[in-house]
Design an enzyme around this catalytic site. Sequence first.
Site, short mmCIF file in Angstrom:
data_model
loop_
_atom_site.label_atom_id
_atom_site.label_comp_id
_atom_site.label_asym_id
_atom_site.label_seq_id
_atom_site.Cartn_x
_atom_site.Cartn_y
_atom_site.Cartn_z
N ASP A 13 0.76 -1.07 0.05
CA ASP A 13 0.00 -0.08 -0.09
C ASP A 13 0.74 1.38 -0.09
O ASP A 13 0.36 2.27 0.38
CB ASP A 13 -0.82 -0.10 0.91
CG ASP A 13 -1.70 -1.29 1.39
OD1 ASP A 13 -2.08 -1.56 0.21
OD2 ASP A 13 -2.03 -1.58 2.39
N LYS A 16 1.83 2.13 -5.21
CA LYS A 16 2.23 1.87 -6.47
C LYS A 16 1.28 2.14 -7.52
O LYS A 16 1.55 2.55 -8.70
CB LYS A 16 2.33 0.38 -6.41
CG LYS A 16 3.44 -0.17 -5.41
CD LYS A 16 3.61 -1.80 -5.10
CE LYS A 16 2.23 -2.30 -4.46
NZ LYS A 16 2.06 -1.86 -3.10
N GLY A 40 -4.71 -4.14 -3.76
CA GLY A 40 -5.54 -3.02 -3.92
C GLY A 40 -5.01 -1.75 -4.45
O GLY A 40 -4.22 -1.19 -3.56
N HIS A 41 -4.82 -1.43 -5.74
CA HIS A 41 -4.00 -0.35 -6.38
C HIS A 41 -5.03 0.84 -6.57
O HIS A 41 -5.83 0.47 -7.37
CB HIS A 41 -3.26 -0.89 -7.38
CG HIS A 41 -2.23 -1.84 -6.92
ND1 HIS A 41 -1.25 -2.39 -8.01
CD2 HIS A 41 -1.74 -2.40 -5.86
CE1 HIS A 41 -0.45 -3.20 -7.47
NE2 HIS A 41 -0.82 -3.10 -5.98
N GLN A 230 1.70 -6.01 -3.51
CA GLN A 230 2.31 -6.18 -2.14
C GLN A 230 3.64 -5.06 -1.66
O GLN A 230 3.86 -4.18 -2.48
CB GLN A 230 2.60 -7.56 -1.54
CG GLN A 230 1.37 -8.33 -1.59
CD GLN A 230 0.69 -8.71 -2.81
OE1 GLN A 230 1.30 -9.33 -3.68
NE2 GLN A 230 -0.53 -8.75 -2.98
#
Length: 429
Positions: A13, A16, A40-41, A230
Amino acid sequence: MKVDVILGLQWGDEGKGKIVDVFTPHYDIIARFQGGPNAGHTIEFGGKKFVLHTIPSGIFHPATLNVIGNGVIIDPYILFKEIGVLHQAGMKPEENLLISRRAHLILPTHRLLDAALESQKGDGKIGSTLKGIGPTYTDKYGRNGLRVGNILEPNFQTNYSKLKSLHLELIHQIGFDYLNHTLDGIPFEEYEKKWFDAVQQMKALRLIDSEIFLNKALDEGKSVLAEGAQGTMLDVDFGSYPFVTSSNTISSGVCAGLGIAPQRIGQVFGIFKAYCTRVGSGPFPTELHDEYGENLRVGGNEFGSTTGRPRRCGWLDLPALQYAIMLNGVNSLIMMKSDVMNTFPTIQVCTDYEIGNNRLTSFPFELDQENLKPVYLPMPGWNTSLSDYASFEQLPKELNEYIKFIEKKVGVPVDILSYGPDRLQTLKK
Ligand code: GDP
Ligand code: IMO
Ligand code: MG
Protein backbone atom coordinates in the site's frame (compact mmCIF):
# COMPACT_ATOMS: atom_id res chain seq x y z
CA MET A 1 15.23 -2.35 -24.41
CA LYS A 2 15.04 -3.29 -20.73
CA VAL A 3 12.19 -3.78 -18.30
CA ASP A 4 11.93 -1.08 -15.64
CA VAL A 5 10.38 -2.12 -12.35
CA ILE A 6 8.22 -0.33 -9.82
CA LEU A 7 7.66 -2.03 -6.48
CA GLY A 8 6.86 -1.43 -2.83
CA LEU A 9 9.62 -1.30 -0.22
CA GLN A 10 7.49 -1.62 2.91
CA TRP A 11 4.46 -3.75 3.88
CA GLY A 12 2.36 -2.89 0.82
CA ASP A 13 0.00 0.00 0.00
CA GLU A 14 2.89 2.38 -0.63
CA GLY A 15 1.02 3.98 -3.57
CA LYS A 16 2.22 1.74 -6.42
CA GLY A 17 -1.04 2.12 -8.37
CA LYS A 18 -0.81 5.91 -8.39
CA ILE A 19 2.80 5.97 -9.57
CA VAL A 20 2.38 3.29 -12.24
CA ASP A 21 -0.49 5.37 -13.63
CA VAL A 22 1.70 8.51 -13.57
CA PHE A 23 4.53 6.65 -15.38
CA THR A 24 2.32 4.90 -17.95
CA PRO A 25 2.44 7.60 -20.68
CA HIS A 26 6.22 6.89 -20.90
CA TYR A 27 5.80 3.14 -21.52
CA ASP A 28 4.35 0.95 -24.27
CA ILE A 29 3.51 -1.93 -21.92
CA ILE A 30 2.71 -2.29 -18.20
CA ALA A 31 3.01 -5.83 -16.79
CA ARG A 32 1.99 -7.23 -13.39
CA PHE A 33 4.38 -10.03 -12.35
CA GLN A 34 3.06 -11.54 -9.10
CA GLY A 35 0.31 -11.55 -6.51
CA GLY A 36 -3.39 -11.59 -7.19
CA PRO A 37 -6.54 -9.88 -5.94
CA ASN A 38 -4.98 -9.49 -2.49
CA ALA A 39 -3.63 -6.29 -4.06
CA GLY A 40 -5.63 -3.06 -4.07
CA HIS A 41 -4.05 -0.36 -6.22
CA THR A 42 -5.72 3.04 -6.10
CA ILE A 43 -5.69 5.55 -8.94
CA GLU A 44 -7.25 9.00 -8.72
CA PHE A 45 -7.72 11.58 -11.46
CA GLY A 46 -10.32 14.15 -12.51
CA GLY A 47 -12.25 13.68 -9.26
CA LYS A 48 -12.63 9.93 -9.90
CA LYS A 49 -11.17 7.07 -7.87
CA PHE A 50 -10.59 3.49 -9.00
CA VAL A 51 -9.20 0.51 -7.08
CA LEU A 52 -7.64 -2.26 -9.21
CA HIS A 53 -6.92 -5.74 -7.89
CA THR A 54 -5.84 -7.82 -10.88
CA ILE A 55 -5.68 -5.44 -13.83
CA PRO A 56 -2.40 -3.50 -14.18
CA SER A 57 -2.53 0.17 -13.25
CA GLY A 58 -1.72 1.37 -16.78
CA ILE A 59 -5.24 0.52 -17.98
CA PHE A 60 -6.44 4.15 -17.90
CA HIS A 61 -4.16 4.99 -20.84
CA PRO A 62 -5.68 3.27 -23.92
CA ALA A 63 -2.45 3.60 -25.95
CA THR A 64 -0.56 1.40 -23.47
CA LEU A 65 -0.93 -2.38 -23.38
CA ASN A 66 -1.46 -4.02 -19.99
CA VAL A 67 -0.24 -7.56 -19.39
CA ILE A 68 -1.20 -9.88 -16.54
CA GLY A 69 1.93 -12.04 -16.37
CA ASN A 70 2.40 -15.74 -15.66
CA GLY A 71 3.42 -15.04 -12.04
CA VAL A 72 0.03 -13.51 -11.22
CA ILE A 73 -2.88 -15.60 -9.93
CA ILE A 74 -6.36 -14.73 -11.17
CA ASP A 75 -9.86 -15.12 -9.79
CA PRO A 76 -12.02 -14.77 -12.94
CA TYR A 77 -15.00 -13.56 -10.89
CA ILE A 78 -12.97 -10.72 -9.37
CA LEU A 79 -11.35 -9.90 -12.72
CA PHE A 80 -14.75 -9.46 -14.36
CA LYS A 81 -16.03 -7.38 -11.48
CA GLU A 82 -13.12 -5.04 -12.14
CA ILE A 83 -13.79 -5.04 -15.87
CA GLY A 84 -17.44 -4.22 -15.10
CA VAL A 85 -16.46 -1.16 -13.06
CA LEU A 86 -14.28 0.07 -15.91
CA HIS A 87 -17.12 -0.49 -18.43
CA GLN A 88 -19.40 1.60 -16.22
CA ALA A 89 -16.82 4.38 -16.45
CA GLY A 90 -17.08 4.20 -20.26
CA MET A 91 -13.82 2.30 -20.80
CA LYS A 92 -13.08 -0.76 -22.92
CA PRO A 93 -10.34 -2.50 -20.92
CA GLU A 94 -10.45 -5.69 -23.03
CA GLU A 95 -8.93 -3.68 -25.90
CA ASN A 96 -5.59 -3.09 -24.14
CA LEU A 97 -5.50 -6.04 -21.73
CA LEU A 98 -3.52 -9.24 -22.36
CA ILE A 99 -3.41 -12.27 -20.05
CA SER A 100 -0.76 -14.96 -19.77
CA ARG A 101 -2.01 -18.46 -20.49
CA ARG A 102 0.43 -19.60 -17.77
CA ALA A 103 -1.14 -17.53 -14.99
CA HIS A 104 -2.78 -19.78 -12.39
CA LEU A 105 -6.47 -19.70 -11.51
CA ILE A 106 -7.84 -19.07 -8.04
CA LEU A 107 -10.72 -21.54 -7.61
CA PRO A 108 -13.63 -20.79 -5.27
CA THR A 109 -12.40 -23.68 -3.09
CA HIS A 110 -8.96 -22.01 -2.82
CA ARG A 111 -10.78 -19.16 -1.11
CA LEU A 112 -12.60 -21.57 1.20
CA LEU A 113 -9.31 -23.26 2.06
CA ASP A 114 -7.73 -19.87 2.81
CA ALA A 115 -10.53 -19.17 5.30
CA ALA A 116 -10.37 -22.71 6.74
CA LEU A 117 -6.60 -22.55 7.29
CA GLU A 118 -6.81 -19.08 8.83
CA SER A 119 -9.59 -20.21 11.19
CA GLN A 120 -7.30 -22.99 12.40
CA LYS A 121 -4.42 -20.65 13.24
CA GLY A 122 -6.01 -18.90 16.21
CA ASP A 123 -3.58 -16.27 17.56
CA GLY A 124 -1.11 -17.07 14.77
CA LYS A 125 -3.49 -15.75 12.08
CA ILE A 126 -1.66 -14.19 9.12
CA GLY A 127 -4.52 -11.75 8.56
CA SER A 128 -4.84 -12.97 4.97
CA THR A 129 -7.08 -11.01 2.62
CA LEU A 130 -8.96 -14.35 2.17
CA LYS A 131 -8.70 -14.13 -1.61
CA GLY A 132 -7.21 -17.64 -1.84
CA ILE A 133 -3.63 -16.51 -2.38
CA GLY A 134 -1.78 -19.01 -0.13
CA PRO A 135 -3.71 -22.13 -1.30
CA THR A 136 -3.43 -21.17 -5.00
CA TYR A 137 0.35 -20.70 -4.87
CA THR A 138 0.57 -23.91 -2.81
CA ASP A 139 -1.19 -25.78 -5.63
CA LYS A 140 1.04 -24.09 -8.22
CA TYR A 141 4.23 -25.30 -6.50
CA GLY A 142 2.61 -28.63 -5.57
CA ARG A 143 1.90 -29.06 -9.30
CA ASN A 144 -1.84 -29.41 -8.88
CA GLY A 145 -2.92 -25.99 -10.18
CA LEU A 146 -5.10 -25.01 -13.11
CA ARG A 147 -3.89 -22.33 -15.49
CA VAL A 148 -5.67 -19.77 -17.65
CA GLY A 149 -4.74 -21.75 -20.80
CA ASN A 150 -6.57 -24.78 -19.42
CA ILE A 151 -9.97 -23.09 -19.67
CA LEU A 152 -9.89 -23.64 -23.44
CA GLU A 153 -9.39 -27.40 -23.09
CA PRO A 154 -12.26 -29.93 -23.21
CA ASN A 155 -11.26 -31.59 -19.93
CA PHE A 156 -11.27 -28.32 -17.93
CA GLN A 157 -14.49 -29.14 -16.06
CA THR A 158 -13.20 -32.62 -15.13
CA ASN A 159 -9.88 -31.28 -13.86
CA TYR A 160 -11.70 -28.53 -11.97
CA SER A 161 -13.90 -31.13 -10.25
CA LYS A 162 -10.88 -33.24 -9.27
CA LEU A 163 -9.10 -30.30 -7.67
CA LYS A 164 -12.30 -29.13 -5.99
CA SER A 165 -12.78 -32.61 -4.43
CA LEU A 166 -9.23 -32.54 -3.10
CA HIS A 167 -9.88 -29.13 -1.54
CA LEU A 168 -13.20 -30.22 -0.02
CA GLU A 169 -11.52 -33.25 1.57
CA LEU A 170 -9.04 -30.95 3.28
CA ILE A 171 -11.80 -28.57 4.31
CA HIS A 172 -13.76 -31.47 5.86
CA GLN A 173 -10.63 -32.64 7.68
CA ILE A 174 -10.20 -29.18 9.16
CA GLY A 175 -13.86 -29.25 10.10
CA PHE A 176 -14.65 -25.95 8.42
CA ASP A 177 -18.34 -25.30 7.81
CA TYR A 178 -17.98 -23.97 4.27
CA LEU A 179 -21.67 -23.99 3.43
CA ASN A 180 -22.19 -21.27 6.01
CA HIS A 181 -19.20 -19.28 4.78
CA THR A 182 -19.70 -16.56 2.18
CA LEU A 183 -17.18 -15.34 -0.40
CA ASP A 184 -17.43 -11.57 -0.81
CA GLY A 185 -20.89 -11.92 0.79
CA ILE A 186 -21.98 -14.61 -1.70
CA PRO A 187 -22.80 -18.21 -0.66
CA PHE A 188 -20.31 -20.75 -2.06
CA GLU A 189 -22.52 -22.42 -4.67
CA GLU A 190 -23.69 -19.10 -6.08
CA TYR A 191 -20.10 -17.84 -6.16
CA GLU A 192 -19.02 -20.96 -8.01
CA LYS A 193 -21.70 -20.36 -10.65
CA LYS A 194 -20.62 -16.73 -11.11
CA TRP A 195 -17.00 -17.94 -11.29
CA PHE A 196 -17.86 -20.28 -14.18
CA ASP A 197 -19.75 -17.48 -15.97
CA ALA A 198 -16.59 -15.39 -15.66
CA VAL A 199 -14.44 -18.26 -16.98
CA GLN A 200 -16.74 -18.38 -20.01
CA GLN A 201 -16.34 -14.62 -20.55
CA MET A 202 -12.60 -14.90 -20.10
CA LYS A 203 -12.34 -17.02 -23.23
CA ALA A 204 -13.07 -13.90 -25.28
CA LEU A 205 -10.11 -12.00 -23.79
CA ARG A 206 -6.64 -11.96 -25.38
CA LEU A 207 -4.95 -14.97 -23.77
CA ILE A 208 -1.29 -15.05 -24.82
CA ASP A 209 2.14 -16.54 -24.15
CA SER A 210 3.20 -13.36 -22.38
CA GLU A 211 6.87 -14.34 -21.98
CA ILE A 212 7.23 -14.55 -25.78
CA PHE A 213 5.14 -11.43 -26.34
CA LEU A 214 7.21 -9.37 -23.88
CA ASN A 215 10.63 -10.52 -25.09
CA LYS A 216 9.62 -9.84 -28.69
CA ALA A 217 8.35 -6.39 -27.70
CA LEU A 218 11.70 -5.63 -26.03
CA ASP A 219 13.56 -6.82 -29.16
CA GLU A 220 11.45 -4.39 -31.19
CA GLY A 221 12.45 -1.49 -28.95
CA LYS A 222 9.22 -1.25 -26.94
CA SER A 223 9.39 0.00 -23.36
CA VAL A 224 8.03 -2.16 -20.54
CA LEU A 225 7.29 -1.31 -16.91
CA ALA A 226 6.79 -4.17 -14.43
CA GLU A 227 4.28 -3.40 -11.66
CA GLY A 228 4.78 -5.07 -8.29
CA ALA A 229 2.07 -5.93 -5.80
CA GLN A 230 2.37 -6.09 -1.99
CA GLY A 231 5.76 -4.95 -0.67
CA THR A 232 9.25 -6.23 0.07
CA MET A 233 8.51 -6.85 3.75
CA LEU A 234 5.71 -9.21 2.62
CA ASP A 235 8.04 -11.20 0.32
CA VAL A 236 7.79 -14.95 1.00
CA ASP A 237 11.59 -15.32 1.36
CA PHE A 238 12.68 -12.04 2.90
CA GLY A 239 9.58 -10.59 4.55
CA SER A 240 8.55 -11.07 8.17
CA TYR A 241 7.85 -14.78 7.70
CA PRO A 242 5.34 -16.36 8.27
CA PHE A 243 3.40 -13.08 8.23
CA VAL A 244 3.96 -12.57 4.52
CA THR A 245 2.20 -13.25 1.24
CA SER A 246 2.95 -16.33 -0.87
CA SER A 247 4.97 -14.82 -3.73
CA ASN A 248 8.29 -13.10 -4.40
CA THR A 249 7.42 -9.43 -4.37
CA ILE A 250 11.03 -8.31 -4.98
CA SER A 251 12.68 -7.39 -8.29
CA SER A 252 13.94 -10.92 -8.92
CA GLY A 253 10.26 -11.93 -9.00
CA VAL A 254 10.03 -10.02 -12.29
CA CYS A 255 12.26 -12.59 -14.03
CA ALA A 256 10.18 -15.60 -13.02
CA GLY A 257 6.85 -13.76 -13.08
CA LEU A 258 7.22 -12.43 -16.64
CA GLY A 259 9.87 -14.66 -18.21
CA ILE A 260 12.47 -11.89 -18.39
CA ALA A 261 16.21 -12.65 -18.17
CA PRO A 262 18.10 -10.83 -15.35
CA GLN A 263 20.24 -8.78 -17.76
CA ARG A 264 17.03 -7.34 -19.21
CA ILE A 265 16.08 -5.60 -15.95
CA GLY A 266 16.62 -1.84 -16.18
CA GLN A 267 15.74 0.85 -13.63
CA VAL A 268 14.29 -0.32 -10.31
CA PHE A 269 12.01 2.31 -8.77
CA GLY A 270 11.31 1.72 -5.08
CA ILE A 271 8.22 3.28 -3.48
CA PHE A 272 7.90 4.05 0.19
CA LYS A 273 5.62 6.14 2.39
CA ALA A 274 7.16 8.94 4.45
CA TYR A 275 5.96 6.79 7.37
CA CYS A 276 5.02 3.09 7.59
CA THR A 277 1.83 1.07 7.51
CA ARG A 278 0.95 -2.59 7.74
CA VAL A 279 -2.39 -4.38 7.44
CA GLY A 280 -2.85 -7.86 8.89
CA SER A 281 -0.76 -9.54 11.59
CA GLY A 282 2.99 -9.69 12.14
CA PRO A 283 5.86 -7.69 13.60
CA PHE A 284 6.06 -3.95 13.00
CA PRO A 285 8.89 -2.41 15.06
CA THR A 286 7.94 1.25 14.60
CA GLU A 287 4.19 0.80 15.12
CA LEU A 288 2.48 3.63 17.04
CA HIS A 289 -0.34 3.02 19.47
CA ASP A 290 -0.80 6.69 20.38
CA GLU A 291 -2.48 9.73 18.84
CA TYR A 292 0.29 10.05 16.23
CA GLY A 293 -0.66 6.59 14.93
CA GLU A 294 -4.31 7.63 14.89
CA ASN A 295 -3.45 10.90 13.09
CA LEU A 296 -1.56 8.95 10.40
CA ARG A 297 -4.48 6.53 9.99
CA VAL A 298 -7.12 9.23 9.72
CA GLY A 299 -5.01 11.80 7.83
CA GLY A 300 -3.66 9.19 5.42
CA ASN A 301 -7.02 7.43 5.05
CA GLU A 302 -5.17 4.27 6.02
CA PHE A 303 -7.89 1.69 5.51
CA GLY A 304 -7.23 -1.36 3.31
CA SER A 305 -8.09 -0.89 -0.38
CA THR A 306 -9.06 -4.57 -0.65
CA THR A 307 -10.57 -5.42 2.74
CA GLY A 308 -11.35 -2.02 4.29
CA ARG A 309 -9.47 -3.03 7.46
CA PRO A 310 -7.79 -0.20 9.41
CA ARG A 311 -4.05 -0.18 8.63
CA ARG A 312 -1.55 -0.18 11.48
CA CYS A 313 0.60 2.97 11.33
CA GLY A 314 4.07 3.93 12.56
CA TRP A 315 7.21 5.96 11.91
CA LEU A 316 9.53 5.47 8.95
CA ASP A 317 11.78 2.43 9.47
CA LEU A 318 15.17 3.01 7.80
CA PRO A 319 16.77 -0.37 8.66
CA ALA A 320 13.86 -2.10 6.88
CA LEU A 321 14.06 0.38 3.99
CA GLN A 322 17.81 -0.21 3.57
CA TYR A 323 17.25 -3.96 3.59
CA ALA A 324 14.53 -3.61 0.92
CA ILE A 325 16.76 -1.40 -1.25
CA MET A 326 19.53 -4.00 -1.05
CA LEU A 327 17.24 -6.91 -2.00
CA ASN A 328 15.73 -5.09 -4.97
CA GLY A 329 18.73 -3.18 -6.33
CA VAL A 330 16.70 0.03 -6.15
CA ASN A 331 18.33 2.92 -8.00
CA SER A 332 15.58 5.52 -7.69
CA LEU A 333 13.27 6.23 -4.76
CA ILE A 334 9.74 7.61 -4.77
CA MET A 335 8.44 9.03 -1.49
CA MET A 336 4.68 9.06 -0.94
CA LYS A 337 2.22 10.73 1.43
CA SER A 338 4.49 13.30 3.05
CA ASP A 339 1.39 15.54 3.10
CA VAL A 340 -0.13 13.31 5.79
CA MET A 341 2.46 14.66 8.26
CA ASN A 342 1.92 18.34 7.33
CA THR A 343 0.75 19.27 10.82
CA PHE A 344 3.25 17.21 12.83
CA PRO A 345 5.53 19.45 14.93
CA THR A 346 8.12 16.68 15.21
CA ILE A 347 8.70 13.56 13.15
CA GLN A 348 10.58 10.52 14.44
CA VAL A 349 12.70 8.40 12.12
CA CYS A 350 13.94 4.97 13.10
CA THR A 351 17.62 4.91 12.17
CA ASP A 352 18.68 1.61 13.81
CA TYR A 353 17.47 -1.36 15.83
CA GLU A 354 18.80 -2.15 19.27
CA ILE A 355 18.72 -5.30 21.38
CA GLY A 356 19.58 -4.43 24.96
CA ASN A 357 22.30 -1.80 24.53
CA ASN A 358 23.63 -3.33 21.33
CA ARG A 359 22.98 -1.70 17.99
CA LEU A 360 22.32 -4.26 15.28
CA THR A 361 24.74 -4.04 12.39
CA SER A 362 22.60 -6.01 9.96
CA PHE A 363 18.92 -6.71 9.45
CA PRO A 364 17.79 -9.44 11.88
CA PHE A 365 16.50 -12.92 10.99
CA GLU A 366 13.53 -12.38 13.27
CA LEU A 367 11.79 -8.99 13.64
CA ASP A 368 9.45 -10.48 16.18
CA GLN A 369 11.70 -10.21 19.26
CA GLU A 370 10.29 -8.68 22.38
CA ASN A 371 13.57 -6.90 23.19
CA LEU A 372 14.15 -5.51 19.70
CA LYS A 373 13.77 -1.72 20.00
CA PRO A 374 13.84 0.96 17.31
CA VAL A 375 16.27 3.85 17.86
CA TYR A 376 14.65 7.13 16.88
CA LEU A 377 15.99 10.45 15.66
CA PRO A 378 13.54 13.34 16.12
CA MET A 379 13.36 15.76 13.20
CA PRO A 380 11.41 19.03 12.98
CA GLY A 381 8.15 18.92 11.01
CA TRP A 382 7.40 21.35 8.16
CA ASN A 383 4.00 22.52 9.43
CA THR A 384 2.84 23.68 6.02
CA SER A 385 0.34 22.29 3.55
CA LEU A 386 2.05 20.99 0.42
CA SER A 387 0.73 22.16 -2.93
CA ASP A 388 1.87 23.62 -6.21
CA TYR A 389 5.60 23.37 -5.70
CA ALA A 390 7.45 23.58 -9.01
CA SER A 391 10.66 21.99 -7.73
CA PHE A 392 12.23 20.18 -4.78
CA GLU A 393 14.18 23.37 -3.96
CA GLN A 394 10.92 25.19 -3.22
CA LEU A 395 9.75 22.59 -0.69
CA PRO A 396 9.79 23.58 2.98
CA LYS A 397 13.33 23.43 4.40
CA GLU A 398 12.38 20.77 6.99
CA LEU A 399 10.91 18.47 4.35
CA ASN A 400 14.02 18.82 2.20
CA GLU A 401 16.12 17.98 5.25
CA TYR A 402 13.99 14.91 5.93
CA ILE A 403 14.49 13.78 2.31
CA LYS A 404 18.25 14.49 2.37
CA PHE A 405 18.64 12.57 5.61
CA ILE A 406 16.93 9.51 4.09
CA GLU A 407 19.00 9.74 0.90
CA LYS A 408 22.24 9.94 2.87
CA LYS A 409 21.33 7.01 5.10
CA VAL A 410 20.22 4.66 2.29
CA GLY A 411 22.49 5.94 -0.50
CA VAL A 412 19.78 6.25 -3.18
CA PRO A 413 18.17 9.51 -4.39
CA VAL A 414 14.51 10.38 -3.85
CA ASP A 415 13.58 11.42 -7.38
CA ILE A 416 9.82 11.76 -7.01
CA LEU A 417 7.68 13.13 -4.22
CA SER A 418 3.94 12.47 -4.02
CA TYR A 419 1.93 14.91 -1.91
CA GLY A 420 -1.67 13.81 -2.51
CA PRO A 421 -3.64 10.94 -4.06
CA ASP A 422 -4.29 12.63 -7.41
CA ARG A 423 -2.11 12.00 -10.48
CA LEU A 424 -1.26 15.68 -10.56
CA GLN A 425 -0.02 15.82 -6.96
CA THR A 426 3.38 14.49 -7.98
CA LEU A 427 6.69 16.35 -8.04
CA LYS A 428 9.68 15.15 -10.09
CA LYS A 429 13.28 16.17 -9.40
P1 GDP B 1 -0.85 0.46 -3.52
O1 GDP B 1 -1.43 -0.83 -3.07
O2 GDP B 1 0.63 0.51 -3.32
O3 GDP B 1 -1.23 0.84 -4.93
O4 GDP B 1 -1.47 1.57 -2.56
P2 GDP B 1 -3.01 1.70 -2.10
O5 GDP B 1 -3.80 2.21 -3.25
O6 GDP B 1 -3.48 0.46 -1.44
O7 GDP B 1 -2.87 2.76 -0.93
C1 GDP B 1 -2.36 4.03 -1.14
C2 GDP B 1 -3.43 5.05 -0.73
O8 GDP B 1 -2.83 6.32 -0.58
C3 GDP B 1 -4.51 5.23 -1.77
O9 GDP B 1 -5.71 5.54 -1.12
C4 GDP B 1 -4.01 6.42 -2.59
O10 GDP B 1 -5.07 7.11 -3.23
C5 GDP B 1 -3.37 7.25 -1.52
N1 GDP B 1 -2.22 8.07 -1.93
C6 GDP B 1 -1.26 7.78 -2.84
N2 GDP B 1 -0.31 8.75 -2.82
C7 GDP B 1 -0.68 9.64 -1.90
C8 GDP B 1 -0.08 10.84 -1.40
O11 GDP B 1 1.00 11.25 -1.77
N3 GDP B 1 -0.76 11.48 -0.38
C9 GDP B 1 -1.95 11.04 0.10
N4 GDP B 1 -2.53 11.73 1.06
N5 GDP B 1 -2.54 9.93 -0.36
C10 GDP B 1 -1.90 9.23 -1.34
P1 IMO C 1 -0.97 -4.09 -2.31
O1 IMO C 1 -0.54 -4.59 -3.68
C1 IMO C 1 -0.99 -4.64 2.01
C2 IMO C 1 -1.06 -8.76 3.51
C3 IMO C 1 -2.32 -9.24 4.19
C4 IMO C 1 -1.76 -10.28 5.14
C5 IMO C 1 -0.62 -10.89 4.33
C6 IMO C 1 -1.00 -12.18 3.63
O2 IMO C 1 -2.25 -3.37 -2.32
O3 IMO C 1 0.15 -3.35 -1.68
P2 IMO C 1 -2.56 -12.81 1.58
O4 IMO C 1 -3.96 -12.42 1.23
O5 IMO C 1 -1.56 -12.40 0.54
O6 IMO C 1 -2.44 -14.25 1.93
O7 IMO C 1 -2.22 -12.00 2.93
O8 IMO C 1 -0.25 -9.93 3.37
N1 IMO C 1 -1.27 -8.21 2.14
C7 IMO C 1 -1.22 -6.91 1.84
N2 IMO C 1 -1.02 -5.84 2.64
N3 IMO C 1 -1.12 -4.48 0.68
C8 IMO C 1 -1.27 -5.55 -0.13
O9 IMO C 1 -1.25 -5.45 -1.47
C9 IMO C 1 -1.37 -6.84 0.45
N4 IMO C 1 -1.55 -8.08 -0.03
C10 IMO C 1 -1.48 -8.91 1.01
O10 IMO C 1 -2.96 -8.19 4.87
O11 IMO C 1 -1.18 -9.64 6.26
MG1 MG D 1 -2.92 -1.54 -1.79
